[in-house]
Design a protein around this motif. Structure first.
Motif, PDB file in Angstrom:
ATOM      1  N   TYR A  85     -55.409-109.707 -75.649  1.00  0.00           N
ATOM      2  CA  TYR A  85     -54.827-109.141 -74.305  1.00  0.00           C
ATOM      3  C   TYR A  85     -56.445-108.968 -73.358  1.00  0.00           C
ATOM      4  CZ  TYR A  85     -50.725-107.207 -75.788  1.00  0.00           C
ATOM      5  OH  TYR A  85     -49.479-107.636 -76.492  1.00  0.00           O
ATOM      6  N   ILE A  86     -57.823-108.993 -73.359  1.00  0.00           N
ATOM      7  CA  ILE A  86     -58.649-108.857 -72.247  1.00  0.00           C
ATOM      8  C   ILE A  86     -58.613-110.379 -72.694  1.00  0.00           C
ATOM      9  CG2 ILE A  86     -60.904-109.108 -73.562  1.00  0.00           C
ATOM     10  CD1 ILE A  86     -61.254-106.145 -74.879  1.00  0.00           C
ATOM     11  N   LYS A  87     -58.338-111.181 -73.399  1.00  0.00           N
ATOM     12  CA  LYS A  87     -58.726-112.456 -73.119  1.00  0.00           C
ATOM     13  C   LYS A  87     -57.342-113.230 -71.918  1.00  0.00           C
ATOM     14  CE  LYS A  87     -58.852-117.244 -74.852  1.00  0.00           C
ATOM     15  NZ  LYS A  87     -58.485-117.594 -76.775  1.00  0.00           N
ATOM     16  N   ALA A  88     -56.434-112.272 -71.917  1.00  0.00           N
ATOM     17  CA  ALA A  88     -55.534-113.016 -71.070  1.00  0.00           C
ATOM     18  C   ALA A  88     -55.585-112.952 -69.791  1.00  0.00           C
ATOM     19  CB  ALA A  88     -53.793-112.280 -71.235  1.00  0.00           C
ATOM     20  N   VAL A  89     -56.598-111.074 -69.369  1.00  0.00           N
ATOM     21  CA  VAL A  89     -57.135-110.938 -68.192  1.00  0.00           C
ATOM     22  C   VAL A  89     -57.973-111.853 -68.086  1.00  0.00           C
ATOM     23  CG1 VAL A  89     -57.723-109.505 -66.616  1.00  0.00           C
ATOM     24  CG2 VAL A  89     -56.510-108.745 -67.716  1.00  0.00           C
TER      25      VAL A  89
ATOM     26  N   GLU B  29     -62.186 -97.698 -61.579  1.00  0.00           N
ATOM     27  CA  GLU B  29     -60.705 -97.145 -61.947  1.00  0.00           C
ATOM     28  C   GLU B  29     -60.852 -98.111 -63.020  1.00  0.00           C
ATOM     29  OE1 GLU B  29     -57.105 -97.522 -59.227  1.00  0.00           O
ATOM     30  OE2 GLU B  29     -58.165 -96.267 -57.770  1.00  0.00           O
ATOM     31  N   VAL B  30     -59.847 -97.849 -64.331  1.00  0.00           N
ATOM     32  CA  VAL B  30     -60.253 -98.123 -65.405  1.00  0.00           C
ATOM     33  C   VAL B  30     -58.728 -99.185 -66.009  1.00  0.00           C
ATOM     34  CG1 VAL B  30     -60.013 -97.673 -68.147  1.00  0.00           C
ATOM     35  CG2 VAL B  30     -61.821 -96.482 -66.382  1.00  0.00           C
ATOM     36  N   ILE B  31     -58.894-100.697 -65.930  1.00  0.00           N
ATOM     37  CA  ILE B  31     -57.716-100.788 -66.335  1.00  0.00           C
ATOM     38  C   ILE B  31     -57.600-100.918 -68.158  1.00  0.00           C
ATOM     39  CG2 ILE B  31     -56.446-103.281 -66.789  1.00  0.00           C
ATOM     40  CD1 ILE B  31     -56.345-102.153 -64.172  1.00  0.00           C
ATOM     41  N   SER B  32     -56.240-100.370 -69.326  1.00  0.00           N
ATOM     42  CA  SER B  32     -56.084-100.217 -70.595  1.00  0.00           C
ATOM     43  C   SER B  32     -55.813-101.251 -70.710  1.00  0.00           C
ATOM     44  CB  SER B  32     -55.770 -99.105 -70.707  1.00  0.00           C
ATOM     45  OG  SER B  32     -55.103 -98.741 -72.429  1.00  0.00           O
ATOM     46  N   ALA B  33     -56.021-102.558 -72.173  1.00  0.00           N
ATOM     47  CA  ALA B  33     -55.733-103.221 -72.489  1.00  0.00           C
ATOM     48  C   ALA B  33     -55.509-103.097 -74.237  1.00  0.00           C
ATOM     49  CB  ALA B  33     -56.912-104.338 -72.565  1.00  0.00           C
ATOM     50  N   ASP B  34     -55.422-101.387 -73.919  1.00  0.00           N
ATOM     51  CA  ASP B  34     -54.926-101.510 -75.222  1.00  0.00           C
ATOM     52  C   ASP B  34     -53.502-101.879 -75.620  1.00  0.00           C
ATOM     53  OD1 ASP B  34     -53.700-100.093 -77.782  1.00  0.00           O
ATOM     54  OD2 ASP B  34     -55.816 -99.424 -78.177  1.00  0.00           O
ATOM     55  N   SER B  35     -53.250-102.712 -76.678  1.00  0.00           N
ATOM     56  CA  SER B  35     -51.068-103.382 -77.095  1.00  0.00           C
ATOM     57  C   SER B  35     -50.640-101.979 -76.780  1.00  0.00           C
ATOM     58  CB  SER B  35     -51.316-104.001 -77.667  1.00  0.00           C
ATOM     59  OG  SER B  35     -51.825-104.131 -78.866  1.00  0.00           O
TER      60      SER B  35
END
Length: 305
Positions: free
Chosen positions: A106-110, A32-38
């Motif tokens: 948001y990518i860095k946050a994860v 599955e895909v997690i979107s990190a588009d704010s």
């Protein structure tokens, strides 16, 4: 030894081809895909965010698309918490999860966690957004340079959301925003494979221009009109909406609006590329190199198994 859980990050600039590639990868790895588009979090923002359609998602589960209303202020810190919970849930049955987007923070946050920044009152955020509307971004940039020259020397001051966030912390705490940004990256309980996509510049810019023409045909102007009550929201102080709002205000005509939409989108893509090249340890691939990326994921996964 069991196969380690792996988060595959697919980052890159706008219009580079992340959605198509991630759908192919998700099908190949059965995940599955997690979107990190704010901006794709918000249900009301579709055309101007190039949100993937159900047809483009091709039956692959995508998380954090249409997950929130524009009425909700959804921060990178909240996304970190929520995304990690979803990733853990998917890892119960899958060995690989894909995280994708063009929003580096948001990518860095994860992947690394965020600094423990102080909460600021909503009234201060509202006041700064009102100033942004009346005085423009340059006024906020100037004040931030006075309060935190270190942060300004290291970061993209064209990113409205970051400027506002840094400035509100400076004002509330009377300390530089940069003084709060000393946290070491958090070690996650899964391995991370950071991949960034690129295309030849002319090809990327042509794709951006074509995407903008497509957005306009699909009704970008009408969508922006419906969002006028929320125009001070951070998600709308961005390329794709701000130019249309200024057109509504009579600052320029339709043709100039189109020119600025394309120019500013190209500039935004350039800033994204710069950010990803200077943040983290991304492995760079051509967006068309599906086989190469699969091989890289397989190789690294087996190396740690």
């Amino acid at each position: 030894m069991p196969t380690p859980k792996t988060l595959v990050v697919i980052a890159g600039p706008t219009a580079v081809g992340k959605t198509n590639l991630c759908v192919r990868l998700a099908k190949f790895f059965d995940t599955e895909v997690i979107s990190a588009d704010s901006r794709q979090f918000y249900r009301e923002l579709s055309i101007g965010t190039a949100k993937p359609t159900p047809e483009e998602m091709a039956g692959v589960p995508h998380h954090f698309i249409d997950s929130h209303s524009i009425d909700i202020l959804y921060s990178a810190g909240a996304f970190e918490r929520d995304a990690l919970a979803v990733i853990d849930k998917i890892f119960e049955t899958k060995d690989i999860v894909i995280l994708t987007g063009g929003s580096g923070l948001y990518i860095k946050a994860v992947c690394e966690g965020l600094d423990d920044l102080p909460e600021t009152p909503l009234e201060l955020r509202t006041e700064l957004m009102h100033r942004l509307q009346l005085e423009g971004l340059e006024s906020l940039q100037s004040q931030l340079r006075e309060l935190d020259p270190v942060y300004c020397a290291q970061n993209d001051l064209q990113n409205t959301q970051r400027v506002v966030r840094a400035l509100e912390v400076c004002i509330m705490t009377s300390k530089p925003f940069s003084s709060f940004r000393e946290r070491q990256p958090v070690k996650r309980p899964f391995q991370i494979i950071p991949i960034a996509l690129e295309r030849d510049r002319e090809e990327l810019y042509q794709r951006i221009d074509m995407r903008m023409d497509d957005m306009l045909r699909k009704g970008l102007v009408e969508e922006a009109k419906s969002l006028l009550p929320y125009r001070e929201h951070n998600a709308l102080q961005t390329v794709g909406y701000k130019e249309v709002f200024d057109y509504f205000d009579g600052q320029y005509g339709f043709n100039e609006m189109v020119r600025l939409l394309k120019r500013n989108s190209r500039r935004y893509a350039k800033r994204q590329l710069t950010w990803f090249k200077h943040q983290g340890n991304f492995r760079w691939f051509k967006a068309s190199d599906f086989e190469g990326i699969v091989k890289e994921v397989d190789l690294i996964s087996k190396r740690y198994s």
